[in-house]
Design an enzyme around this catalytic site. Structure first.
Site, PDB file in Angstrom:
ATOM      1  N   SER A 128     -25.915 -10.683 -27.652  1.00  0.00           N
ATOM      2  CA  SER A 128     -27.317 -10.893 -27.973  1.00  0.00           C
ATOM      3  C   SER A 128     -27.755  -9.943 -29.093  1.00  0.00           C
ATOM      4  CB  SER A 128     -28.166 -10.736 -26.704  1.00  0.00           C
ATOM      5  OG  SER A 128     -29.472 -11.223 -26.888  1.00  0.00           O
ATOM      6  N   ASP A 282     -26.490 -22.308 -24.899  1.00  0.00           N
ATOM      7  CA  ASP A 282     -27.395 -21.210 -25.242  1.00  0.00           C
ATOM      8  C   ASP A 282     -28.602 -21.768 -26.003  1.00  0.00           C
ATOM      9  OD1 ASP A 282     -28.646 -18.854 -26.086  1.00  0.00           O
ATOM     10  OD2 ASP A 282     -26.747 -17.822 -26.448  1.00  0.00           O
ATOM     11  N   HIS A 311     -27.772 -18.548 -22.495  1.00  0.00           N
ATOM     12  CA  HIS A 311     -27.619 -17.257 -23.178  1.00  0.00           C
ATOM     13  C   HIS A 311     -26.896 -16.259 -22.273  1.00  0.00           C
ATOM     14  CE1 HIS A 311     -28.499 -14.397 -26.298  1.00  0.00           C
ATOM     15  NE2 HIS A 311     -29.236 -13.630 -25.523  1.00  0.00           N
TER      16      HIS A 311
END
Length: 339
Positions: A128, A282, A311
């Protein structure tokens, strides 16, 4: 305290401000070898601290502390490194200056070189917002970094992701009537709505449809949203969250004097062997955007993490996703940098 602190002194920030007595909190795993060439840097993501990275570190894994010296630097704003919650006045809480990804990586490079005398990094890896830091390492220090492996993270905050982060910010600011002068009145309870906003983005439609939250011990959708999303965000300091949201919204590897916003040129400037991993579902950092980035990086490969966890395929929770990431990292580390 299970981490160490590297004092940066007074630092000039990309935003034009100065942060006095700045510091990076970090933790190391394994030992630095004599050649100082067994180094892996593994930055933290939005809201995470070094502990949340430990699922990917272990004996027999790609990030093996018996083989590598792994440095996990904490993101500025996360509550351990310099943050609104731990900086004395006049730079505390709402007065904390704006910090970029570029700033974070510059300070991490100082830690690596000044504290440990390291000149070559075998791998920078991250999930991320940790992923965008790995891209930034490849851009800022192309001759120092041999490999990068961002997973579920882009080389910049694409417009839709910006809007999601803006929605999280709006949910928090709504509690004070969007009055910036009242930001110091924010409390952790105000974070409840932020968690609710992110609940729709952290995992996928398939995750909810298949009720995969039951694997985490929740027997209802409401129980999962309250028990995971609300609870995790209410543990965070709201001022730290606003600081990290700003860092996230304006993340872009080309937003610096070297590339002046030329995103494709910045991607082409990455010399490191690159392994980009995307979660197939995601919603936050999409595979399409990662494919575009991979296309412009000279030595890049693209890998899909086939997962319903959105995600959070990169969050270290689902065993199949974890194995996919670890396997790809092992393959990357087995390649010579110029192979």
């Amino acid at each position: 305290m299970d981490y160490e602190v590297f004092d940066l002194g007074d630092v000039n920030l990309q935003s034009g401000g100065t942060l006095p007595n700045a510091f990076l909190a970090y933790k190391t795993y394994g030992k630095l070898n004599e050649k100082k060439d067994n180094v892996i840097v593994y930055p933290t993501a939005f809201g995470d601290q070094h502990v949340q990275n430990e699922w990917l570190i272990g004996n027999g894994m790609a990030l093996d502390p018996q083989k590598y010296f792994i440095i996990v630097p904490n993101l500025l704003g996360n509550g351990l490194s310099s943050s609104p919650s731990n900086t004395p006045p006049p730079f505390d809480r709402a007065h904390f200056p704006q910090v970029t990804i570029y700033d974070n990586v510059q300070f991490q490079q100082r830690l690596v070189t000044e504290k440990f005398g390291i000149q070559k990094i075998a791998l920078v890896v991250g999930w991320s917002m940790g992923g965008i830091q790995s891209f930034q390492w490849g851009v800022s220090y192309p001759d120092m970094v041999e490999r990068i492996a961002p997973f579920c993270g882009g080389a910049k905050t694409w417009p839709q992701t910006y809007v999601v982060l803006d929605g999280m910010k709006a949910a928090l600011m709504a509690t004070i009537g969007f009055d910036v002068n009242k930001r110091n009145n924010l409390t952790p309870t105000d974070m409840r709505a932020v968690g609710r906003v992110y609940a729709g983005w952290g995992v996928s439609q398939a995750f909810y449809r298949k009720e995969l939250y039951r694997e985490l011990g929740y027997d209802s959708l409401e129980g999962f949203v309250a028990g995971v999303w609300e609870k995790s965000f209410m543990k965070m300091d709201p001022h730290n969250v606003l600081a990290m949201l700003w860092t996230g919204q304006f993340a872009d590897i080309s937003a610096n004097p070297t590339y002046n916003g030329d995103f494709v040129k910045a991607l082409k400037g990455i010399k490191a062997r690159t392994c980009i991993m995307s979660g197939s579902t995601d919603l936050f950092c999409t595979a399409d955007e990662n494919k575009y980035e991979a296309k412009h990086i000279p030595h890049a490969s693209f890998h899909l993490i086939e997962s319903n966890w959105g995600h959070f395929a990169g969050r270290g929770i689902n065993e199949a996703d974890n194995k996919c990431i670890d396997d790809n990292l092992k393959q990357l580390l087995a390649l010579s940098p110029n192979e």
